[in-house]
Design a protein around this motif. Sequence first.
Motif, PDB file in Angstrom:
ATOM      1  N   HIS A  75      18.938  -5.044 -15.401  1.00 20.05           N
ATOM      2  CA  HIS A  75      18.764  -6.232 -14.550  1.00 20.05           C
ATOM      3  C   HIS A  75      19.576  -6.076 -13.277  1.00 20.05           C
ATOM      4  O   HIS A  75      20.799  -6.206 -13.283  1.00 20.05           O
ATOM      5  CB  HIS A  75      19.207  -7.485 -15.312  1.00 20.05           C
ATOM      6  CG  HIS A  75      18.806  -8.769 -14.636  1.00 20.05           C
ATOM      7  ND1 HIS A  75      17.828  -9.594 -15.125  1.00 20.05           N
ATOM      8  CD2 HIS A  75      19.253  -9.364 -13.500  1.00 20.05           C
ATOM      9  CE1 HIS A  75      17.695 -10.649 -14.333  1.00 20.05           C
ATOM     10  NE2 HIS A  75      18.550 -10.534 -13.332  1.00 20.05           N
ATOM     11  N   HIS A  99      19.211  -6.584  -8.681  1.00 20.41           N
ATOM     12  CA  HIS A  99      18.423  -7.112  -7.561  1.00 20.41           C
ATOM     13  C   HIS A  99      18.601  -6.168  -6.379  1.00 20.41           C
ATOM     14  O   HIS A  99      19.348  -6.447  -5.441  1.00 20.41           O
ATOM     15  CB  HIS A  99      18.875  -8.537  -7.208  1.00 20.41           C
ATOM     16  CG  HIS A  99      18.672  -9.499  -8.336  1.00 20.41           C
ATOM     17  ND1 HIS A  99      17.444 -10.037  -8.626  1.00 20.41           N
ATOM     18  CD2 HIS A  99      19.515  -9.971  -9.280  1.00 20.41           C
ATOM     19  CE1 HIS A  99      17.543 -10.823  -9.687  1.00 20.41           C
ATOM     20  NE2 HIS A  99      18.794 -10.799 -10.113  1.00 20.41           N
ATOM     21  N   GLU A 115      12.725 -12.350 -13.023  1.00 21.46           N
ATOM     22  CA  GLU A 115      13.356 -13.189 -13.990  1.00 21.46           C
ATOM     23  C   GLU A 115      12.846 -14.610 -13.873  1.00 21.46           C
ATOM     24  O   GLU A 115      12.610 -15.112 -12.778  1.00 21.46           O
ATOM     25  CB  GLU A 115      14.884 -13.134 -13.850  1.00 21.46           C
ATOM     26  CG  GLU A 115      15.446 -13.622 -12.524  1.00 21.46           C
ATOM     27  CD  GLU A 115      16.985 -13.645 -12.552  1.00 21.46           C
ATOM     28  OE1 GLU A 115      17.578 -13.002 -11.697  1.00 21.46           O
ATOM     29  OE2 GLU A 115      17.580 -14.304 -13.436  1.00 21.46           O
ATOM     30  N   HIS A 148      18.845 -12.643 -20.434  1.00 16.87           N
ATOM     31  CA  HIS A 148      19.737 -11.855 -19.586  1.00 16.87           C
ATOM     32  C   HIS A 148      21.017 -12.638 -19.294  1.00 16.87           C
ATOM     33  O   HIS A 148      21.019 -13.866 -19.323  1.00 16.87           O
ATOM     34  CB  HIS A 148      18.984 -11.401 -18.315  1.00 16.87           C
ATOM     35  CG  HIS A 148      19.414 -12.061 -17.063  1.00 16.87           C
ATOM     36  ND1 HIS A 148      20.516 -11.622 -16.343  1.00 16.87           N
ATOM     37  CD2 HIS A 148      18.929 -13.121 -16.393  1.00 16.87           C
ATOM     38  CE1 HIS A 148      20.641 -12.409 -15.290  1.00 16.87           C
ATOM     39  NE2 HIS A 148      19.720 -13.326 -15.298  1.00 16.87           N
ATOM     40  N   ASP A 196      23.170  -7.306 -13.022  1.00 13.40           N
ATOM     41  CA  ASP A 196      22.768  -8.462 -12.199  1.00 13.40           C
ATOM     42  C   ASP A 196      23.302  -8.298 -10.768  1.00 13.40           C
ATOM     43  O   ASP A 196      23.551  -9.280 -10.073  1.00 13.40           O
ATOM     44  CB  ASP A 196      23.249  -9.794 -12.803  1.00 13.40           C
ATOM     45  CG  ASP A 196      22.389 -10.983 -12.345  1.00 13.40           C
ATOM     46  OD1 ASP A 196      21.329 -10.756 -11.726  1.00 13.40           O
ATOM     47  OD2 ASP A 196      22.786 -12.143 -12.603  1.00 13.40           O
TER      48      ASP A 196
END
Length: 260
Positions: free
Chosen positions: A8, A10, A94, A154, A204
């Motif tokens: 996970h 970005h 997500e 998550h 994340d």
Amino acid sequence: MSGIIDTHAHLDDPKFREDFEDVRARALQAGVTRVISAGGDITSSRHAVMLADRYPEIYAAVGVHPHEAAAVTPRALEGLRILAGGGKVVAWGEIGLDYHYDFSSRDIQRDVLRKQLEIAAELNLPVIIHDRQAHQDVLSILKDFPGLAGVVIHCFSGDLKIAEECLHRGYYLGVGGTLTFPKNSGLRDIVQRVPLERLLLETDCPYLAPQPRRGKRNEPSFLTAVLEEISRLKDLPHQEIAETTTANAEKIFRFPTSDF
Ligand SMILES: [Zn+2]
Ligand SMILES: [Zn+2]
């Protein structure tokens, strides 16, 4: 050590624009051999798919984050459905509920979550769930979708009871930098008890950098700090944490393993 997977991230975030190639190089150097870049709206989902098309170690997830739920149109969801057909899209996400920020009204968040779970079920894609202070509603909505190809909660932030319910249902728990925060002994306790076979590593990034870099930009190479903390908590060698969590991610996201 076998490669680890940041399940996970970005990577479309503007904070990576300046030094993207360096970020990639550091990740590979640290043994992070695959990264899933998650979308949060149509633009970031498109960006994630573009990165996945361009770089061999990057995969994509597409979806609308609860923060953006109020802005979503049926057309945007159709656009995402088409994007999800790309070869390197491994999950829908997500998606979820965020009752901490409440950027979209809760009714709308729930409605948009249900709509996306329907699509993910149709497409047979696993889902990546964002759950912030909304554990009961997330669990009750997910219960209505027993046919999902897989569920990851998550950045898990529930208590032991919520964790047990997730395990009972076959969900995976994503664990990241928050595991290293001094006040987060609750999560450390849960990670000690949850079978390693149900944990996934995540950053994340650019958010939630682990100690001692907390508050700074996070990046995939910092995933090793999460691995080290799980290794310490479970008193198991790094190698075993790496191999098992990678096998878990391969199981749920069904990457083509022959590439690596
Ligand atoms: Zn999230
Ligand atoms: Zn995220």
